[in-house]
Design a protein around this motif. Sequence first.
Motif, PDB file in Angstrom:
ATOM      1  N   ILE A 477       0.817  -1.220   0.000  1.00  0.00           N
ATOM      2  CA  ILE A 477       0.000   0.000   0.000  1.00  0.00           C
ATOM      3  C   ILE A 477       0.846   1.264   0.000  1.00  0.00           C
ATOM      4  O   ILE A 477       0.317   2.368   0.120  1.00  0.00           O
ATOM      5  N   SER A 478       2.158   1.120  -0.142  1.00  0.00           N
ATOM      6  CA  SER A 478       3.046   2.283  -0.037  1.00  0.00           C
ATOM      7  C   SER A 478       3.130   3.097  -1.318  1.00  0.00           C
ATOM      8  O   SER A 478       3.540   4.263  -1.289  1.00  0.00           O
ATOM      9  N   GLY A 479       2.779   2.516  -2.466  1.00  0.00           N
ATOM     10  CA  GLY A 479       2.953   3.209  -3.738  1.00  0.00           C
ATOM     11  C   GLY A 479       4.390   3.206  -4.227  1.00  0.00           C
ATOM     12  O   GLY A 479       4.707   3.851  -5.226  1.00  0.00           O
ATOM     13  N   GLU A 480       5.281   2.467  -3.547  1.00  0.00           N
ATOM     14  CA  GLU A 480       6.694   2.422  -3.936  1.00  0.00           C
ATOM     15  C   GLU A 480       6.967   1.355  -4.987  1.00  0.00           C
ATOM     16  O   GLU A 480       8.035   1.357  -5.606  1.00  0.00           O
ATOM     17  N   TYR A 481       6.033   0.445  -5.167  1.00  0.00           N
ATOM     18  CA  TYR A 481       6.244  -0.662  -6.096  1.00  0.00           C
ATOM     19  C   TYR A 481       5.157  -0.637  -7.172  1.00  0.00           C
ATOM     20  O   TYR A 481       4.098  -0.030  -6.995  1.00  0.00           O
ATOM     21  N   ALA A 482       5.444  -1.310  -8.271  1.00  0.00           N
ATOM     22  CA  ALA A 482       4.527  -1.222  -9.408  1.00  0.00           C
ATOM     23  C   ALA A 482       4.623  -2.467 -10.266  1.00  0.00           C
ATOM     24  O   ALA A 482       5.503  -3.321 -10.067  1.00  0.00           O
TER      25      ALA A 482
END
Length: 498
Positions: A477-482
């Motif tokens: 949920i961090s938005g650091e990965y994709a």
Amino acid sequence: MSQPTSNGTAPSKIALKLGNLPSKKPLKIIGPRTPSRVTPNQPPWPSYRGYHEYSFAHATMGHRLPTILGKAIDDVVKTLNEQHEEEKIVDLEACIQRMEALMGDLTSKADLRPIVDDGEGDIPLWNKALARYFRGQNFINAPWVFAEAYKYRRLHECFSISKYWQDYDVFFRQKCDTFSRSDKAVFELSMRFHEPFKHREGLSDTEKLEAERLVFHELTQVCLWGNATDLSLLINMSEEDIKKLQSTGGEHLAATEKNILGNHIGRLWEIVRDLRGNTGGRVDFVLDNAGFELYCDCVYADFLIQSGLAKTIHFHGKRFAWFVSDVTRKDWDWLLNMMVYGDLFKNASDAELESLRRLGKRWKQYVAEGKWIYEQHPFWCTGYTFFTLPEEAPDLFLHLSRSDLVLFKGDLNHRKLTYDCHAPASTPFEESIGPMASTAGAPKICSLRTIKSDVVVGLESDEVAENLDKEKPGWKISGEYAVILVSEGRPAEEVFFA
């Protein structure tokens, strides 16, 4: 029920001895369900639900959605205080009362009731699903993706049955404000791309293609990471945090590429590279967030047109305010007109403002020429996942089947593609999206998604996710990965509805 003893006191509880039974063992998830057993309430693998305390669904249904709804009520109260006509004031006060009733249903875990018929084209889809699959279910025990979508549809109902406020967007102020604070990243792109793309003189065809591939590679990542600024997740984020998320510099992109856990960018380039040879050269964007992400989508689409890789772009948005920052027609028109006529960025230089105006004028020209087409379909604002798209919206499926490539942007679209369920992380993307890959006529699909919820598929192995669970709790949920995941579909086959 325990019966009282003769002296009126309850007997002591008897400890149950289970020494001869097998010891408890972790439950291994077995799946997926066969297609005939899959329903909106029973996805292929176990669904995420609000009572799963380990999941982001629990935090969303228990905290995020009430917080978002509370801020929406504050926005409407602000608008109410700006009015002077009694009839409009009374009408808007009734909208606020309906929002407060929704808050009561949300926080008390009320059953999901039918949507009031407000004339929207999605009413039959919503109420059929509620009657067939969700009778007696509430915000907590219904699958998260359906319950969350239902909350936003109920929020729209608060206004759609009013006299004067049918099209009111409770999130519009937030969307405009957040984009105004995106100036650094906005101008970083406009200063690079305000001039039409063209090759340096003297390049061979091979060198030209390689130059296009490099720009495509960079802009694909810009388009991907532009999804990081989701207003529903930026409740307490500072301006500096937002600017960091929106960095589009080359060094930043190189550093973050390692965080693309499932990366089919090579396959995506091969599909786009071959568009020139197609008679259509059509690309579709199923949009996610307004503001900066939409701006990045348009920069990406502009390059596809300028380079000749695509001839037409179809943009699919929402019919009304949805999931806080999802794109509506109002957001689309606002962005293009603000770029040309607006005065949003007070500290920008004349050169920066001119670069933004040039981009905006070119994009508006695309619209006038029919190269860019904005569309909205009722299906996008339902609780159905895209597994049901061929069945519940055959007209939309047929329309998408005529595209050479459909780009699904963002986390919500990814959740709906994959049925938002607990599939193993190593599940192939094409398997996880079911009919959207296997149905005759299914188009080539790419999901460009910054990971901001529990479902993760398309990774090389389950160990990748398991190691991140140990090393970086909260990574989902961090938005650091994709992920950049591609499905080849079945585009050569004729669409057939049984």
